[in-house]
Write a protein that holds these residues in place. Structure first.
Motif, PDB file in Angstrom:
ATOM      1  N   LEU A   1       0.830  -1.204   0.000  1.00 21.82           N
ATOM      2  CA  LEU A   1       0.000   0.000   0.000  1.00 21.82           C
ATOM      3  C   LEU A   1       0.867   1.257   0.000  1.00 21.82           C
ATOM      4  O   LEU A   1       0.566   2.237  -0.705  1.00 21.82           O
ATOM      5  CB  LEU A   1      -0.921  -0.005   1.222  1.00 21.82           C
ATOM      6  N   THR A   2       1.954   1.235   0.716  1.00 22.05           N
ATOM      7  CA  THR A   2       2.862   2.393   0.743  1.00 22.05           C
ATOM      8  C   THR A   2       3.461   2.629  -0.641  1.00 22.05           C
ATOM      9  O   THR A   2       3.560   3.783  -1.097  1.00 22.05           O
ATOM     10  CB  THR A   2       3.983   2.154   1.782  1.00 22.05           C
ATOM     11  N   ARG A   3       3.853   1.544  -1.334  1.00 20.16           N
ATOM     12  CA  ARG A   3       4.400   1.689  -2.689  1.00 20.16           C
ATOM     13  C   ARG A   3       3.342   2.235  -3.647  1.00 20.16           C
ATOM     14  O   ARG A   3       3.627   3.100  -4.487  1.00 20.16           O
ATOM     15  CB  ARG A   3       4.923   0.347  -3.192  1.00 20.16           C
ATOM     16  N   ILE A   4       2.100   1.762  -3.536  1.00 20.81           N
ATOM     17  CA  ILE A   4       1.022   2.240  -4.404  1.00 20.81           C
ATOM     18  C   ILE A   4       0.781   3.731  -4.158  1.00 20.81           C
ATOM     19  O   ILE A   4       0.629   4.518  -5.111  1.00 20.81           O
ATOM     20  CB  ILE A   4      -0.269   1.429  -4.175  1.00 20.81           C
ATOM     21  N   GLU A   5       0.749   4.133  -2.896  1.00 17.13           N
ATOM     22  CA  GLU A   5       0.546   5.553  -2.575  1.00 17.13           C
ATOM     23  C   GLU A   5       1.675   6.410  -3.135  1.00 17.13           C
ATOM     24  O   GLU A   5       1.439   7.512  -3.656  1.00 17.13           O
ATOM     25  CB  GLU A   5       0.446   5.746  -1.061  1.00 17.13           C
ATOM     26  N   ALA A   6       2.901   5.902  -3.053  1.00 15.30           N
ATOM     27  CA  ALA A   6       4.039   6.653  -3.591  1.00 15.30           C
ATOM     28  C   ALA A   6       3.912   6.815  -5.098  1.00 15.30           C
ATOM     29  O   ALA A   6       4.179   7.898  -5.657  1.00 15.30           O
ATOM     30  CB  ALA A   6       5.342   5.954  -3.222  1.00 15.30           C
TER      31      ALA A   6
ATOM     32  N   LEU B   1       1.109   6.803  -6.823  1.00 13.22           N
ATOM     33  CA  LEU B   1       0.028   7.754  -7.090  1.00 13.22           C
ATOM     34  C   LEU B   1       0.494   9.201  -6.862  1.00 13.22           C
ATOM     35  O   LEU B   1       0.155  10.096  -7.649  1.00 13.22           O
ATOM     36  CB  LEU B   1      -1.173   7.443  -6.202  1.00 13.22           C
ATOM     37  N   ASP B   2       1.246   9.397  -5.805  1.00  6.25           N
ATOM     38  CA  ASP B   2       1.767  10.749  -5.537  1.00  6.25           C
ATOM     39  C   ASP B   2       2.670  11.225  -6.672  1.00  6.25           C
ATOM     40  O   ASP B   2       2.586  12.393  -7.085  1.00  6.25           O
ATOM     41  CB  ASP B   2       2.535  10.785  -4.200  1.00  6.25           C
ATOM     42  N   ARG B   3       3.517  10.346  -7.201  1.00  9.12           N
ATOM     43  CA  ARG B   3       4.401  10.715  -8.305  1.00  9.12           C
ATOM     44  C   ARG B   3       3.573  10.999  -9.559  1.00  9.12           C
ATOM     45  O   ARG B   3       3.879  11.935 -10.321  1.00  9.12           O
ATOM     46  CB  ARG B   3       5.411   9.617  -8.589  1.00  9.12           C
ATOM     47  N   ALA B   4       2.514  10.213  -9.793  1.00 15.13           N
ATOM     48  CA  ALA B   4       1.678  10.398 -10.988  1.00 15.13           C
ATOM     49  C   ALA B   4       0.941  11.737 -10.888  1.00 15.13           C
ATOM     50  O   ALA B   4       0.801  12.448 -11.894  1.00 15.13           O
ATOM     51  CB  ALA B   4       0.687   9.250 -11.130  1.00 15.13           C
ATOM     52  N   ILE B   5       0.465  12.071  -9.702  1.00 15.73           N
ATOM     53  CA  ILE B   5      -0.256  13.345  -9.533  1.00 15.73           C
ATOM     54  C   ILE B   5       0.718  14.505  -9.657  1.00 15.73           C
ATOM     55  O   ILE B   5       0.397  15.546 -10.257  1.00 15.73           O
ATOM     56  CB  ILE B   5      -0.969  13.364  -8.164  1.00 15.73           C
ATOM     57  N   ALA B   6       1.921  14.377  -9.135  1.00 18.23           N
ATOM     58  CA  ALA B   6       2.910  15.441  -9.194  1.00 18.23           C
ATOM     59  C   ALA B   6       3.407  15.659 -10.627  1.00 18.23           C
ATOM     60  O   ALA B   6       3.775  16.774 -10.999  1.00 18.23           O
ATOM     61  CB  ALA B   6       4.101  15.123  -8.280  1.00 18.23           C
TER      62      ALA B   6
END
Length: 86
Positions: free
Chosen positions: A72-77, A79-84
């Motif tokens: 889950l932490t990797r998925i969130e990371a 997603l954060d990179r994709a949004i950024a």
């Protein structure tokens, strides 16, 4: 002490029936008590075996939970990179 006298213990032929019954009852009670104690010990051993299984399952679930948390932490990371990147 004279030579003809017996020293020490003797067994008399006249043993009261009450004494024999008392000894038999005590022996029976001791056997029943030991049987009950053995049954309680067996029950505790069975319970201990089940507890060991539960402990092992709990340890496995904890490891799976840690793996899911890392995923889950990797998925969130990501997603954060994709949004950024937008």
């Amino acid at each position: 002490m004279k030579l003809g006298e017996n020293s020490g213990w003797r067994i008399d032929r006249h043993v009261p029936v009450a004494l024999v019954l008392t000894i038999l009852l005590q022996t029976g009670a001791a056997l029943m008590w030991s049987g009950a104690a053995a049954e309680r010990l067996s029950a505790l051993e069975r319970r201990s075996a089940r507890t060991d299984e539960v402990v092992e399952r709990t340890a496995r679930l904890e490891e799976q939970s840690k793996d899911m948390r890392a995923t889950l932490t990797r998925i969130e990371a990501k997603l954060d990179r994709a949004i950024a990147a937008r």
